[in-house]
Design a protein around this motif. Structure first.
Motif, mmCIF file in Angstrom:
data_model
loop_
_atom_site.group_PDB
_atom_site.id
_atom_site.type_symbol
_atom_site.label_atom_id
_atom_site.label_comp_id
_atom_site.label_asym_id
_atom_site.label_seq_id
_atom_site.Cartn_x
_atom_site.Cartn_y
_atom_site.Cartn_z
ATOM 1 N N ILE A 203 -23.890 -88.106 55.673
ATOM 2 C CA ILE A 203 -23.620 -88.747 54.375
ATOM 3 C C ILE A 203 -23.237 -90.214 54.596
ATOM 4 C CG2 ILE A 203 -22.125 -88.708 52.323
ATOM 5 C CD1 ILE A 203 -21.826 -85.618 52.822
ATOM 6 N N VAL A 210 -24.864 -92.104 44.926
ATOM 7 C CA VAL A 210 -24.287 -90.899 44.315
ATOM 8 C C VAL A 210 -24.613 -89.688 45.197
ATOM 9 C CG1 VAL A 210 -24.573 -89.307 42.360
ATOM 10 C CG2 VAL A 210 -24.378 -91.752 41.928
ATOM 11 N N LEU A 211 -23.620 -88.817 45.338
ATOM 12 C CA LEU A 211 -23.816 -87.583 46.119
ATOM 13 C C LEU A 211 -23.818 -86.401 45.154
ATOM 14 C CD1 LEU A 211 -23.781 -86.272 49.007
ATOM 15 C CD2 LEU A 211 -21.286 -86.228 48.819
ATOM 16 N N LEU A 213 -23.586 -82.258 45.225
ATOM 17 C CA LEU A 213 -23.338 -81.076 46.056
ATOM 18 C C LEU A 213 -23.857 -79.868 45.283
ATOM 19 C CD1 LEU A 213 -19.723 -81.931 47.264
ATOM 20 C CD2 LEU A 213 -21.898 -82.305 48.466
ATOM 21 N N TRP A 236 -16.974 -85.516 37.838
ATOM 22 C CA TRP A 236 -17.071 -86.435 38.977
ATOM 23 C C TRP A 236 -15.865 -86.292 39.875
ATOM 24 C CZ3 TRP A 236 -21.428 -88.471 40.292
ATOM 25 C CH2 TRP A 236 -22.376 -88.773 39.328
ATOM 26 N N SER A 238 -14.436 -87.783 43.941
ATOM 27 C CA SER A 238 -14.683 -88.863 44.880
ATOM 28 C C SER A 238 -14.715 -88.303 46.296
ATOM 29 C CB SER A 238 -13.557 -89.867 44.720
ATOM 30 O OG SER A 238 -13.905 -91.038 45.372
ATOM 31 N N TYR A 239 -15.745 -88.680 47.039
ATOM 32 C CA TYR A 239 -15.815 -88.269 48.451
ATOM 33 C C TYR A 239 -15.588 -89.528 49.285
ATOM 34 C CZ TYR A 239 -17.602 -86.617 52.896
ATOM 35 O OH TYR A 239 -17.718 -86.294 54.219
ATOM 36 N N THR A 249 -19.279 -88.295 43.403
ATOM 37 C CA THR A 249 -19.877 -87.018 43.821
ATOM 38 C C THR A 249 -19.880 -86.022 42.667
ATOM 39 O OG1 THR A 249 -19.117 -87.428 46.071
ATOM 40 C CG2 THR A 249 -19.559 -85.131 45.495
#
Ligand code: URA
Length: 284
Positions: A203, A210-211, A213, A236, A238-239, A249
């Protein structure tokens, strides 16, 4: 003696039973001894790679017999916390996606690799604005060596296309596991931890805007939470990357779940609309 015909429904029941037990692959022409010692790994980019393969106990070459008995099999690698540390050190030493891919392909510490046909690293466009992280390769992915190429992957592609994103430039896609667990069994904690060490670096190096999952297992592993997907999806989070950057994320349902529960597609559509909006804000 007259041969007894086997009823079709009994044969179908037998096949179903095989599938339930995880026997869902036709065997190859040649017998494959999946417990045989693998060929030595090519040189890895860091010293950790050397440790990762050398910490396994040296296994004697098993004798070739048509049906190896359990006592003659070489030992399957023992899971040791050191292997997880090795995976972390190795992942950290990689500075490009190409290096990371080579390191994952050369890594011999994860027992899942022994039974998988292929390493499933990633697909789509590296550097694309969106990165999707799913769970584990299934049978189709294992055969083809690419993530999300089966029916759930096709659904994922259609959903992403609905917000204008394709693998060709729009998104990059991977899983938290690089090898198919045999019979789709649940991976052990150590197997997950080893792969996750690489996925975290994956990652960081892909650095999407934007991630996404996909699925509860991916959400729990990447975000290190025990919260279920039903509560997490659509919000949303945050990673935090290694350098402190906060990556927006979006946890969302896994497409395989959507295939089983089509009524939930409405919620996933809302998640994707939120992704689309966020991308527009970030690129405005
Ligand atoms: N499901 C996943 O999570 N990943 C794949 O690659 C295929 C199915």
């Amino acid at each position: 003696m007259a041969e007894m015909a086997i009823a079709t429904e009994d044969l179908v029941a037998l096949l179903r039973w095989y599938i339930d037990q995880g026997v869902d692959e036709a065997i190859d022409e040649e017998q494959v001894d999946r417990f045989a010692v693998p060929p030595p790994a090519p040189a890895a980019p860091a010293a950790a790679a050397a440790r990762a393969s050398s910490t396994r106990p040296a296994a004697p070459t098993p004798p070739r017999s048509p049906v190896p008995s359990p006592v003659t099999r070489a030992p399957v690698p023992i899971e040791s916390p050191q292997l997880v540390e090795d995976a972390r050190a190795l992942a950290e030493s990689c500075n490009t996606l190409a290096e990371l891919e080579a390191a994952v392909r050369a890594f011999e510490g994860c027992a899942l690799k022994r039974t998988a046909k292929n390493t499933v690293f990633a697909d789509g466009t590296p550097g694309a604005p969106v990165m999707i992280v799913g769970e584990a390769p299934g049978g189709d992915e294992d055969r083809l060596g690419k993530p999300f190429v089966g029916v759930s992957g096709q659904l994922m592609d259609r959903m992403m296309a609905a917000i204008g994103l394709t693998r060709d430039g729009g998104f990059y896609i991977t899983n938290i596991l690089f090898w198919r667990p045999p019979g789709n069994r649940t991976p052990t904690v150590a197997e997950q931890a080893m792969c996750l060490a690489f996925t975290r670096r994956h990652i960081e190096l892909a650095r999407p805007k934007v991630l996404i999952l996909a699925g509860g297992t991916s959400v729990k592993a990447v975000l290190d939470t025990t919260e279920g997907i039903t509560r997490m999806r659509g919000k949303w989070v945050s990673y935090r990357l290694g350098d402190g950057t906060e990556l927006p994320t979006m946890p969302t349902f896994h497409p395989a779940y959507l295939l089983r529960t089509p009524a939930s597609k409405r919620l996933s559509w809302l998640d994707l609309l939120a992704v689309d909006k966020k991308l527009k804000e970030l690129t405005a």
